[in-house]
Design a protein around this motif. Structure first.
Motif, mmCIF file in Angstrom:
data_model
loop_
_atom_site.group_PDB
_atom_site.id
_atom_site.type_symbol
_atom_site.label_atom_id
_atom_site.label_comp_id
_atom_site.label_asym_id
_atom_site.label_seq_id
_atom_site.Cartn_x
_atom_site.Cartn_y
_atom_site.Cartn_z
ATOM 1 N N ILE A 141 0.835 -1.201 0.000
ATOM 2 C CA ILE A 141 0.000 0.000 0.000
ATOM 3 C C ILE A 141 0.871 1.253 0.000
ATOM 4 C CG2 ILE A 141 -1.591 1.355 1.420
ATOM 5 C CD1 ILE A 141 -2.921 -0.854 -0.186
ATOM 6 N N THR A 142 1.952 1.239 0.769
ATOM 7 C CA THR A 142 2.849 2.402 0.801
ATOM 8 C C THR A 142 3.507 2.614 -0.556
ATOM 9 O OG1 THR A 142 3.289 1.921 3.141
ATOM 10 C CG2 THR A 142 4.755 3.483 2.036
ATOM 11 N N ALA A 143 3.912 1.514 -1.210
ATOM 12 C CA ALA A 143 4.494 1.633 -2.550
ATOM 13 C C ALA A 143 3.467 2.214 -3.518
ATOM 14 C CB ALA A 143 4.977 0.266 -3.023
ATOM 15 N N TRP A 144 2.214 1.769 -3.407
ATOM 16 C CA TRP A 144 1.145 2.294 -4.266
ATOM 17 C C TRP A 144 0.959 3.790 -4.023
ATOM 18 C CZ3 TRP A 144 -3.736 4.441 -3.423
ATOM 19 C CH2 TRP A 144 -4.607 4.438 -4.512
ATOM 20 N N GLN A 145 1.031 4.221 -2.767
ATOM 21 C CA GLN A 145 0.912 5.646 -2.449
ATOM 22 C C GLN A 145 2.096 6.429 -3.007
ATOM 23 O OE1 GLN A 145 0.573 4.926 1.796
ATOM 24 N NE2 GLN A 145 -1.537 5.675 1.819
ATOM 25 N N ALA A 146 3.313 5.841 -2.908
ATOM 26 C CA ALA A 146 4.508 6.538 -3.380
ATOM 27 C C ALA A 146 4.491 6.755 -4.885
ATOM 28 C CB ALA A 146 5.759 5.750 -2.977
ATOM 29 N N LEU A 147 3.773 5.918 -5.615
ATOM 30 C CA LEU A 147 3.671 6.095 -7.058
ATOM 31 C C LEU A 147 2.785 7.275 -7.429
ATOM 32 C CD1 LEU A 147 3.267 2.363 -8.146
ATOM 33 C CD2 LEU A 147 5.177 3.873 -8.757
ATOM 34 N N ARG A 148 1.978 7.764 -6.476
ATOM 35 C CA ARG A 148 0.981 8.789 -6.775
ATOM 36 C C ARG A 148 1.251 10.138 -6.130
ATOM 37 N NH1 ARG A 148 -0.528 4.034 -7.632
ATOM 38 N NH2 ARG A 148 -2.218 3.502 -9.087
ATOM 39 N N ARG A 149 1.998 10.150 -5.045
ATOM 40 C CA ARG A 149 2.237 11.418 -4.356
ATOM 41 C C ARG A 149 3.406 11.248 -3.398
ATOM 42 N NH1 ARG A 149 0.571 10.168 0.611
ATOM 43 N NH2 ARG A 149 -1.266 8.826 0.927
ATOM 44 N N PRO A 150 3.963 12.364 -2.891
ATOM 45 C CA PRO A 150 5.016 12.256 -1.870
ATOM 46 C C PRO A 150 4.456 11.624 -0.591
ATOM 47 C CG PRO A 150 5.005 14.442 -2.863
ATOM 48 C CD PRO A 150 3.757 13.756 -3.344
ATOM 49 N N LEU A 151 5.269 10.817 0.057
ATOM 50 C CA LEU A 151 4.850 10.142 1.280
ATOM 51 C C LEU A 151 5.020 11.056 2.480
ATOM 52 C CD1 LEU A 151 6.543 6.651 0.718
ATOM 53 C CD2 LEU A 151 4.149 7.272 0.307
ATOM 54 N N ASP A 152 4.143 10.884 3.475
ATOM 55 C CA ASP A 152 4.332 11.620 4.723
ATOM 56 C C ASP A 152 5.166 10.784 5.691
ATOM 57 O OD1 ASP A 152 2.670 9.739 6.030
ATOM 58 O OD2 ASP A 152 0.877 10.954 5.730
ATOM 59 N N ASP A 153 5.461 11.342 6.850
ATOM 60 C CA ASP A 153 6.338 10.658 7.804
ATOM 61 C C ASP A 153 5.740 9.332 8.281
ATOM 62 O OD1 ASP A 153 8.167 12.676 7.618
ATOM 63 O OD2 ASP A 153 7.492 13.723 9.433
ATOM 64 N N GLY A 154 4.430 9.303 8.494
ATOM 65 C CA GLY A 154 3.792 8.081 8.957
ATOM 66 C C GLY A 154 3.911 6.959 7.949
ATOM 67 N N GLU A 155 3.761 7.264 6.690
ATOM 68 C CA GLU A 155 3.862 6.240 5.646
ATOM 69 C C GLU A 155 5.277 5.717 5.520
ATOM 70 O OE1 GLU A 155 0.184 8.298 3.182
ATOM 71 O OE2 GLU A 155 2.276 8.784 2.716
ATOM 72 N N ARG A 156 6.259 6.607 5.630
ATOM 73 C CA ARG A 156 7.652 6.158 5.558
ATOM 74 C C ARG A 156 8.023 5.286 6.754
ATOM 75 N NH1 ARG A 156 8.482 11.326 3.083
ATOM 76 N NH2 ARG A 156 8.653 12.340 5.126
ATOM 77 N N LEU A 157 7.599 5.681 7.942
ATOM 78 C CA LEU A 157 7.913 4.894 9.135
ATOM 79 C C LEU A 157 7.173 3.560 9.126
ATOM 80 C CD1 LEU A 157 7.908 7.714 11.847
ATOM 81 C CD2 LEU A 157 9.885 6.486 10.925
ATOM 82 N N GLY A 158 5.924 3.571 8.657
ATOM 83 C CA GLY A 158 5.179 2.313 8.558
ATOM 84 C C GLY A 158 5.841 1.347 7.598
ATOM 85 N N PHE A 159 6.325 1.858 6.474
ATOM 86 C CA PHE A 159 7.023 1.011 5.508
ATOM 87 C C PHE A 159 8.282 0.430 6.126
ATOM 88 C CE2 PHE A 159 10.131 0.216 2.210
ATOM 89 C CZ PHE A 159 9.407 -0.403 1.204
ATOM 90 N N ARG A 160 9.044 1.257 6.831
ATOM 91 C CA ARG A 160 10.292 0.785 7.434
ATOM 92 C C ARG A 160 10.027 -0.327 8.441
ATOM 93 N NH1 ARG A 160 13.898 5.242 10.267
ATOM 94 N NH2 ARG A 160 12.458 4.907 12.016
ATOM 95 N N ALA A 161 8.994 -0.159 9.264
ATOM 96 C CA ALA A 161 8.659 -1.197 10.244
ATOM 97 C C ALA A 161 8.215 -2.482 9.551
ATOM 98 C CB ALA A 161 7.561 -0.686 11.180
ATOM 99 N N ALA A 162 7.389 -2.352 8.517
ATOM 100 C CA ALA A 162 6.906 -3.534 7.805
ATOM 101 C C ALA A 162 8.033 -4.252 7.087
ATOM 102 C CB ALA A 162 5.820 -3.124 6.811
#
Length: 447
Positions: free
Chosen positions: A201-222
């Motif tokens: 889901i985070t990768a899908w979001q990154a293809l469409r817009r800049p990520l916020d801090d929560g999305e980047r941290l969630g990706f790192r944890a996952a």
């Protein structure tokens, strides 16, 4: 209709079990991931962890509702499609299912409202405690369900008296030989399903817009979770394979498509098991590599499918469900560790991944979910023709429902599960597209 009722009953129950297992796995893993987000938010002071929590708690709520709803059809089928089963194993299944239901209400439901709706109304300590209790509740519920499932695979601690199991040792019933490996495989599969869901889901979001801090941290944890889970899955899979060879040699022979006693124990990597000719068409094999995964008789000879006559599980489905689990596991291991190598000098920020790599990760959003589904199909199908391994066959406990009733019931379940799955996916991507609407903290009443 010429479709055998036994086939329809099996199809209906396996579908319900797979649907239940999928959303139980997502809810279980996401509850612990949310607890990690809460703890990181409290210890680091980084608001990004709170953003990650606030997004994924909504997805957890959807998974929890679907898991709770899908448990009802599975229980109903135990009393209708398999009406004779509870007469045989009620002394074992009744208390275990009772403890599972008690765990839902005592540990999850009492704290779920605070977790979902009370973040801005209670202290952070109370809210974090609520998240912990919900996570423990999910784990407790899964434990009791898996205790029953594993007991049907390796029944112990009970003996059949007048065709009804009587308990002589509850410790052996609960902590049966398959429990540890079953819990390990289930938990790791759930963690992989949640990890790749977050990453995709985070990768899908990154293809469409800049990520916020929560999305980047969630990706790192996952990403970290996925790397750990795929490494641990290898020894757990090996242990499970040895367990199956010892307690379910027919299932082991079907999984390896080993047809004839005396044949060399070659590992069939890919191919098509043909039950009519008892051969493997177009097989790719590794010479002698299947020896450790096959059961043996008292003389030390490998047990083949021909030893079980009409008591074989469906060979092709058992064979291919295991292969799909293995293929998905290898793909996820490669994807997770390759992503780590790409981002190790970029603070594991997915914004630095190429668009091609982001598309690949987004395509793997539900790869972990597929692994869970195929894993449970392998577990259920490989047990056939038994309902309790070596003791109770499914034909013995099949109810009296007509073929027509079973057919329309199965068709109804397919439609309902399809609609619910589609709704889950659409709501997931809707939330990913539009994010979470900020909500102000409720002000204290003026004195």
């Amino acid at each position: 209709m010429s479709i055998p009722p036994l086939f329809l009953g099996r199809l209906q129950f396996i579908g319900s079990l797979a649907f239940l297992a999928l959303f139980m796995a997502l809810a279980l893993a996401l509850s612990w991931l949310l607890l990690y987000f809460k703890l990181r938010a409290r210890t680091s002071g980084d608001a990004g962890w709170t953003l990650a929590y606030r997004f994924w708690v909504r997805i957890f709520a959807l998974a929890f509702i679907l898991a709770l709803a899908s448990g009802v059809p599975a229980l109903l089928q135990l009393g209708t499609v398999w009406s004779g089963l509870m007469d045989r194993i009620g002394n074992v299944a009744g208390p275990l299912l009772g403890f599972a239901v008690l765990s839902v209400f005592a540990l999850k439901s009492c704290f779920l409202g605070v977790m979902l709706f009370g973040q801005r109304r209670v202290s952070e300590t109370v809210h974090t405690l609520s998240v912990l209790m919900v996570a423990l509740g999910h784990l407790a519920t899964a434990f009791w369900v898996l205790a029953l499932v594993s007991w049907t695979q390796t029944p112990d601690g009970a003996v059949a008296v007048d065709a009804r199991f009587q308990i002589y040792d509850w410790t052996k019933v609960v902590f049966n030989p398959a429990l540890g490996w079953t819990v390990g495989a289930t938990v790791l599969g759930a963690l992989l399903a949640a990890a790749f869901l977050v990453m995709g889901i985070t990768a899908w979001q990154a293809l469409r817009r800049p990520l916020d801090d929560g999305e980047r941290l969630g990706f790192r944890a996952a990403l970290g979770l996925a790397c750990i889970a795929v490494v641990l899955m290898a020894p757990v899979a090996a242990g499970m394979g040895k367990l199956i060879a010892h307690y379910q040699p027919a299932k082991a022979a079907a999984a390896l498509a080993y047809w004839h006693e005396g044949d060399p124990p070659d590992l069939v990597l890919l191919g098509w098991p043909d039950a009519q000719s008892a051969t493997n068409r177009g097989a790719w094999t590794l010479t002698g590599a299947a020896a450790r995964w096959l059961g043996r008789n008292v003389n030390g000879h490998f047990l083949a499918l021909e030893n079980y006559a009409n008591m074989q599980p469906p060979v092709a489905l058992t064979f291919w469900s295991l292969r799909l689990v293995a293929i998905l596991g290898i793909l996820m291991a490669c994807a997770a560790w390759a992503t780590v190598l790409k981002l190790r000098r970029r603070a594991f920020d997915p914004s630095f991944l190429s668009r091609r790599w982001l598309r690949a990760l987004s395509l793997m959003t539900f790869s972990g979910a597929a692994l869970v589904v195929f894993g449970w199909i392998f577990t259920a199908v490989g047990l056939q023709p038994y309902a309790v391994n070596g003791a109770v066959t499914q034909s013995e406990v099949l109810g009296t429902a007509s073929t027509r009733a079973l057919f329309y019931g199965t068709l109804g379940y397919v439609v309902v599960y399809g609609l619910l799955s589609t709704a889950f996916v659409r709501m997931l991507f809707h939330a990913a597209r539009y994010g979470v609407v900020p909500v102000r903290k409720v002000a204290a009443s003026a004195s």
